[in-house]
Write a protein that holds these residues in place. Structure first.
Motif, PDB file in Angstrom:
ATOM      1  N   GLN A  79      22.472  -8.707 -20.341  1.00 20.80           N
ATOM      2  CA  GLN A  79      23.632  -9.872 -21.353  1.00 20.80           C
ATOM      3  C   GLN A  79      24.663  -7.958 -22.321  1.00 20.80           C
ATOM      4  OE1 GLN A  79      20.817 -10.729 -24.178  1.00 20.80           O
ATOM      5  NE2 GLN A  79      20.825 -13.102 -23.651  1.00 20.80           N
ATOM      6  N   ALA A  80      23.830  -7.197 -21.763  1.00 17.12           N
ATOM      7  CA  ALA A  80      24.489  -5.887 -21.961  1.00 17.12           C
ATOM      8  C   ALA A  80      25.100  -5.139 -21.324  1.00 17.12           C
ATOM      9  CB  ALA A  80      23.510  -4.151 -23.076  1.00 17.12           C
ATOM     10  N   GLY A  81      25.052  -5.571 -20.169  1.00 19.18           N
ATOM     11  CA  GLY A  81      26.259  -5.509 -19.053  1.00 19.18           C
ATOM     12  C   GLY A  81      25.504  -4.187 -18.270  1.00 19.18           C
ATOM     13  N   VAL A  82      24.397  -4.129 -18.630  1.00 16.21           N
ATOM     14  CA  VAL A  82      23.362  -2.536 -17.804  1.00 16.21           C
ATOM     15  C   VAL A  82      23.389  -3.386 -16.480  1.00 16.21           C
ATOM     16  CG1 VAL A  82      22.160  -0.740 -17.821  1.00 16.21           C
ATOM     17  CG2 VAL A  82      23.856  -1.716 -19.948  1.00 16.21           C
ATOM     18  N   PRO A  83      23.488  -2.818 -15.059  1.00 19.05           N
ATOM     19  CA  PRO A  83      23.278  -3.419 -14.090  1.00 19.05           C
ATOM     20  C   PRO A  83      21.426  -2.360 -13.415  1.00 19.05           C
ATOM     21  CG  PRO A  83      25.127  -1.779 -13.408  1.00 19.05           C
ATOM     22  CD  PRO A  83      24.830  -2.033 -14.853  1.00 19.05           C
ATOM     23  N   VAL A  84      20.651  -3.255 -13.680  1.00 15.87           N
ATOM     24  CA  VAL A  84      19.068  -3.347 -13.255  1.00 15.87           C
ATOM     25  C   VAL A  84      18.630  -3.674 -12.385  1.00 15.87           C
ATOM     26  CG1 VAL A  84      18.427  -5.458 -15.034  1.00 15.87           C
ATOM     27  CG2 VAL A  84      16.476  -3.592 -14.478  1.00 15.87           C
ATOM     28  N   ILE A  85      17.925  -2.357 -11.772  1.00 15.78           N
ATOM     29  CA  ILE A  85      16.732  -3.192 -10.414  1.00 15.78           C
ATOM     30  C   ILE A  85      15.535  -3.246 -10.407  1.00 15.78           C
ATOM     31  CG2 ILE A  85      17.289  -0.879  -9.147  1.00 15.78           C
ATOM     32  CD1 ILE A  85      17.044  -2.503  -7.132  1.00 15.78           C
ATOM     33  N   ARG A  86      14.623  -3.206 -10.025  1.00 16.67           N
ATOM     34  CA  ARG A  86      13.467  -3.800  -9.942  1.00 16.67           C
ATOM     35  C   ARG A  86      12.321  -3.058  -9.072  1.00 16.67           C
ATOM     36  NH1 ARG A  86       9.048  -8.673 -11.451  1.00 16.67           N
ATOM     37  NH2 ARG A  86       7.829  -7.127 -12.030  1.00 16.67           N
ATOM     38  N   ILE A  87      11.792  -2.129  -9.097  1.00 14.07           N
ATOM     39  CA  ILE A  87      11.092  -2.010  -7.663  1.00 14.07           C
ATOM     40  C   ILE A  87       9.864  -1.717  -7.962  1.00 14.07           C
ATOM     41  CG2 ILE A  87      10.697   0.371  -6.299  1.00 14.07           C
ATOM     42  CD1 ILE A  87      13.866  -0.268  -6.555  1.00 14.07           C
ATOM     43  N   GLU A  88       8.605  -2.695  -7.302  1.00 14.26           N
ATOM     44  CA  GLU A  88       7.628  -2.458  -7.970  1.00 14.26           C
ATOM     45  C   GLU A  88       6.751  -2.057  -6.096  1.00 14.26           C
ATOM     46  OE1 GLU A  88       4.895  -6.782  -9.492  1.00 14.26           O
ATOM     47  OE2 GLU A  88       4.970  -6.100  -6.282  1.00 14.26           O
ATOM     48  N   THR A  89       5.533  -0.829  -6.683  1.00 12.72           N
ATOM     49  CA  THR A  89       5.534   0.389  -5.179  1.00 12.72           C
ATOM     50  C   THR A  89       4.389   0.567  -6.214  1.00 12.72           C
ATOM     51  OG1 THR A  89       6.420   1.518  -3.798  1.00 12.72           O
ATOM     52  CG2 THR A  89       7.246   1.969  -6.155  1.00 12.72           C
ATOM     53  N   ASP A  90       4.074   1.556  -5.249  1.00 18.26           N
ATOM     54  CA  ASP A  90       1.986   1.900  -4.570  1.00 18.26           C
ATOM     55  C   ASP A  90       2.752   3.816  -4.769  1.00 18.26           C
ATOM     56  OD1 ASP A  90       2.592   2.119  -2.045  1.00 18.26           O
ATOM     57  OD2 ASP A  90       0.820   1.061  -1.890  1.00 18.26           O
ATOM     58  N   TYR A  91       1.776   4.423  -4.232  1.00 16.58           N
ATOM     59  CA  TYR A  91       1.504   5.471  -5.039  1.00 16.58           C
ATOM     60  C   TYR A  91       2.085   5.634  -2.924  1.00 16.58           C
ATOM     61  CZ  TYR A  91       0.054   6.076  -8.839  1.00 16.58           C
ATOM     62  OH  TYR A  91      -0.184   6.299 -10.610  1.00 16.58           O
ATOM     63  N   SER A  92       2.116   4.618  -1.786  1.00  9.51           N
ATOM     64  CA  SER A  92       2.340   4.899  -0.622  1.00  9.51           C
ATOM     65  C   SER A  92       3.240   5.554   0.093  1.00  9.51           C
ATOM     66  CB  SER A  92       1.677   4.392  -0.091  1.00  9.51           C
ATOM     67  OG  SER A  92       2.325   3.129   0.404  1.00  9.51           O
ATOM     68  N   ASP A  93       3.891   6.336   1.143  1.00 10.53           N
ATOM     69  CA  ASP A  93       4.900   6.468   1.989  1.00 10.53           C
ATOM     70  C   ASP A  93       5.372   4.611   2.930  1.00 10.53           C
ATOM     71  OD1 ASP A  93       5.665   8.416   0.459  1.00 10.53           O
ATOM     72  OD2 ASP A  93       4.479   9.707   1.478  1.00 10.53           O
ATOM     73  N   GLU A  94       4.847   3.791   2.404  1.00 11.54           N
ATOM     74  CA  GLU A  94       4.672   2.773   4.077  1.00 11.54           C
ATOM     75  C   GLU A  94       6.434   2.319   3.237  1.00 11.54           C
ATOM     76  OE1 GLU A  94       1.884  -0.172   3.704  1.00 11.54           O
ATOM     77  OE2 GLU A  94       0.273   1.816   3.435  1.00 11.54           O
ATOM     78  N   ASP A  95       6.935   2.271   1.829  1.00 12.38           N
ATOM     79  CA  ASP A  95       8.180   1.457   1.835  1.00 12.38           C
ATOM     80  C   ASP A  95       9.276   2.567   1.205  1.00 12.38           C
ATOM     81  OD1 ASP A  95       7.179   2.521  -0.532  1.00 12.38           O
ATOM     82  OD2 ASP A  95       7.095   0.474  -2.063  1.00 12.38           O
ATOM     83  N   SER A  96       8.859   3.775   1.620  1.00 10.60           N
ATOM     84  CA  SER A  96      10.331   4.603   1.578  1.00 10.60           C
ATOM     85  C   SER A  96      11.090   3.797   1.882  1.00 10.60           C
ATOM     86  CB  SER A  96       9.813   5.742   1.580  1.00 10.60           C
ATOM     87  OG  SER A  96       8.913   6.499   0.877  1.00 10.60           O
ATOM     88  N   GLY A  97      11.279   4.265   2.876  1.00  5.26           N
ATOM     89  CA  GLY A  97      13.033   3.724   3.940  1.00  5.26           C
ATOM     90  C   GLY A  97      13.330   2.631   2.944  1.00  5.26           C
ATOM     91  N   GLN A  98      12.583   1.566   2.627  1.00  9.91           N
ATOM     92  CA  GLN A  98      12.953   0.677   2.620  1.00  9.91           C
ATOM     93  C   GLN A  98      13.672   0.823   0.798  1.00  9.91           C
ATOM     94  OE1 GLN A  98      12.331  -2.496   0.459  1.00  9.91           O
ATOM     95  NE2 GLN A  98      12.227  -4.048   1.520  1.00  9.91           N
ATOM     96  N   LEU A  99      12.532   1.245   0.207  1.00 14.04           N
ATOM     97  CA  LEU A  99      12.835   1.244  -0.990  1.00 14.04           C
ATOM     98  C   LEU A  99      14.514   2.294  -1.159  1.00 14.04           C
ATOM     99  CD1 LEU A  99      10.099   2.812  -3.147  1.00 14.04           C
ATOM    100  CD2 LEU A  99      11.060   0.103  -3.277  1.00 14.04           C
TER     101      LEU A  99
END
Ligand code: SF4
Ligand code: SF4
Lengths: 424, 252
Positions: free
Chosen positions: A392-412
């Protein structure tokens, strides 16, 4: 570092695991922190603290405990009124839970489907990896989310654990409950230390803790400027170390750093080019050594200018009122602070959304990264309200759900880069 | 001005050579084990088709997961930004791009300039991606492009969206006599549902562009359109949209 081995061993640290845990830290720290361009001189102190993270400070605490009335208390949450520990001359340490290393160890005693923060912090104890845990006379838990609440029952089997009951609403009854809990904690501290907490001692303790909060606010104020005089990584590290370091020394060193940053601001000097996309991270705490999100954002060309988190603004934005002089009034003031923190364990918790919107303005934010740890329901659920308000305020937002491992680093990385491209 | 876009994905490498807005050449090859090698080869193939020499290309932009391995780029841009731009070339009025790639699926909201307004992408699990389809369909002894020639069938219920578990589920279904076409339809149905769930919180415009290799499947297109309640258009060579977008961005 070898001279600490005996100390660790005497403390009951598992040397083998401890070595394994610490081995990658220096090179990781070098890559992430030391190699940054144009770092403020004042970061040298924090580099030193990090290089000694399991050494000198632990030794200090041990030495302090030569006086049996001085206790070391471990805590997990910014609600815990550490002033009461400080007032007895003891130290309050914020225990970490930001490492992948201890997660599998934590999973031996906890279900897998829990947030990595809880698994990591319990893993530190169960694996005997953390000297701070070992040096702590007892730890203080709180009934915040269900995960923590129940995990403390498990932890208590391994380490004396004292639990404070935290209200979930902010009505009169809740205020009374929390005030009682703060009193009970005072009794506990007095019994442990074998001395009484006087108004005078509490005044000094409140001032000590508030000074640290004020200097962190000053540090964060410096981040409001473009170009930003300090990287988000460095600022986040400072906040993380605030939970460990001696409060008076920390305040002094951070004050010196802030003065340097203010000079940079005057000269228009920054660590990122002017106009680099400014990111606010909001969400769950990022305890030491959780640097994953900051690293991904800042190596993709964005700059983190603020963390609306317990290892960020929620830690220091609310001060304890320093005006009261009688003990009962002081206790009131102390208990009031927790109720003013907008933690997602409260219901409702609309204040947090207002905070986010306010910080977006104050810090001149281009985009918001909503960070929640896997299985963290409270912060996960609050995404919806935050997203709506930000859109509503016109501010872009992205949700990142993750853990401490590096498995998803490339994707993130891809997602964060695309988000930054979108902000241009 | 002549520009090139090179998109090295997990399964295929793609390249497009552009002169202003005219496509002079393109190529698609399997990525194989070396993303850098594949990037070079695919670019050369596209250049040959365009009848242009490398020296004549003013700017090269790379995208896709292999973009970091390419050493001949002027710049790397993420596949999200590139797909949005590529899709906009064919359907500028479509406000949504759905891309099902090898390792990830994306839902991208765009404006009529092809600029990304918002996007969603699956997290680290491969559920709902091209890889998921490929693995499960291969376990039926089929190839993706054979699927459209199967007779229409009622979708069987696939419970697992995890690539590993779905594969064994598919195999046991086969063993218990469920017809192949039902299983395939079921798989496509579950992907379509997965994408629709992912799109959940996003407001969907009526017209969407569907890109990525699997967009060639008519069956998947139909199921996805139904689940999303949207009209889906597939550009010619939907696999090329990332590379095309990269080449278009290089023109700016
Ligand atoms: S998120 Fe809530 S429970 Fe967790 S540390 Fe912060 S205030 Fe405490
Ligand atoms: S991150 Fe979430 S789930 Fe984990 S301890 Fe904090 S509030 Fe609980």
């Amino acid at each position: 570092m070898s001279d600490y081995r005996k100390m660790w061993q005497d403390l009951g640290v598992n040397l083998e695991k401890h070595d394994e845990f610490l081995a990658p830290v220096p090179s990781l720290y070098g890559d992430l922190f030391v190699s940054q361009q144009n770092r403020p001189e004042g970061m040298k102190y924090f580099d030193f603290v990090m290089s000694e993270v399991h050494g000198l400070r632990v030794k200090e605490l041990l030495d302090m405990k030569d006086d049996p009335s001085k206790k070391v208390v471990g805590a997990f949450c910014v609600f815990v009124p550490e002033e009461l520990v400080l007032a007895t001359g003891g130290a309050c340490i914020g225990l970490c839970g930001g490492a992948q290393y201890s997660v599998p160890i934590g999973e031996k005693v906890l279900p897998r489907a829990m947030c990595p923060l809880i698994k990591s912090s319990l893993g530190f104890k169960v694996g005997g990896v953390c000297p701070y845990f070992e040096v702590a006379d007892f730890v203080v838990g709180e009934t915040t989310c269900d995960g923590k609440k129940k995990a403390y029952e498990v932890l208590n089997e391994y380490h004396p654990t004292y639990v404070m009951e935290l209200p979930q609403k902010r009505d009169q009854a809740d205020k009374e409950l929390w005030l009682k809990e703060v009193y009970a904690f005072k009794d506990k501290m007095e019994a442990e230390a074998g001395k009484t907490i006087t108004a005078e001692k509490l005044t000094a303790a409140v001032k000590l803790a508030n000074d640290r909060r004020r200097v962190l606010q000053r540090l964060y104020d410096a981040r409001k400027v473009d170009p930003v005089p300090i990287s988000g990584k460095d600022a986040a590290l400072i906040t993380q170390l605030a939970f460990f370091d001696d409060p008076a020394r920390f305040t002094e060193k951070t004050t010196a750093l802030c003065a340097e940053l203010e000079q940079r601001i005057e000269k228009g000097e920054g660590v990122f080019p002017k106009g680099a996309p400014r990111i606010l991270i909001t969400g769950t705490p990022m305890p030491l050594p959780s640097w994953k999100m900051h690293n991904i954002i800042e190596s993709s060309g964005g700059v983190v200018v603020c963390e609306e988190s317990c290892t960020g603004t929620r830690y220091f934005e609310t001060l304890v009122d320093e005006t009261p002089t009688t003990l009962p009034e002081q206790m009131e003031a102390l208990s009031q602070r927790a109720l003013n923190i907008n933690c997602a364990c409260y219901t409702p918790n609309t204040g947090r959304i207002d905070d986010i919107l306010r910080m977006v303005k104050e810090y001149n934010v281009d985009g918001v990264v909503y960070y929640s740890l896997q299985f963290c329901h409270t912060y996960g659920i609050e995404y919806r309200a935050a997203e709506k308000a930000l859109q509503q305020a016109g501010v872009p937002v992205i949700r990142i759900e993750t853990d401490y491992s590096d498995e998803d680093s490339g994707q993130l990385q891809t997602r964060i880069q695309a988000f930054l491209e979108m902000l241009k | 001005m002549i520009t090139a876009g090179v998109d090295v994905g997990s399964t295929a490498a793609k390249a497009v050579i552009l002169k202003e807005r005219e496509i002079l050449g393109w190529a698609i090859i399997p990525t194989g084990w070396s993303p850098r090698d594949a990037g070079k080869r695919v670019l050369n193939q596209a250049l040959t088709m365009a009848n242009v020499d490398v020296g004549g290309v003013e700017r090269i932009i790379g995208t896709g997961y292999g973009r970091v391995a390419l050493d001949f780029l002027d710049r790397a841009v993420t596949e999200i930004t590139c797909h949005a731009r590529g899709a906009n070339y064919y359907y500028p009025e479509h406000g949504l791009v759905i891309d099902i790639g090898g390792q990830d699926s994306k839902i991208i909201k765009v404006n009529n300039q092809g600029k990304v307004l918002n996007f969603l992408m699956n997290d680290k699990c491969a559920a709902g991606t091209g890889r998921f389809l490929q693995v499960t369909i291969n376990s039926l002894g089929l190839e993706l492009d054979e699927v459209d020639s199967l007779p229409p069938a009622e979708p069987a219920t696939i419970n697992s969206m995890c690539t590993v578990f779905a594969e064994s589920e598919v195999i046991s279904m086969l063993a218990s006599g469920t017809p192949k076409e039902s299983i395939v339809t079921g798989l496509f149905h579950s992907i379509a549902k997965r994408i629709a769930t992912m799109a959940g919180s996003m407001e969907l415009p009526g017209n969407a562009t569907f890109t990525g290799g699997v967009a060639q499947s008519i069956l998947l297109r139909q199921m996805l359109a139904q689940e999303l309640e949207a009209n889906l258009a597939v550009p010619p060579n939907p696999q090329l949209m990332g590379a095309l977008g990269a080449a278009l961005i290089a023109q700016d």
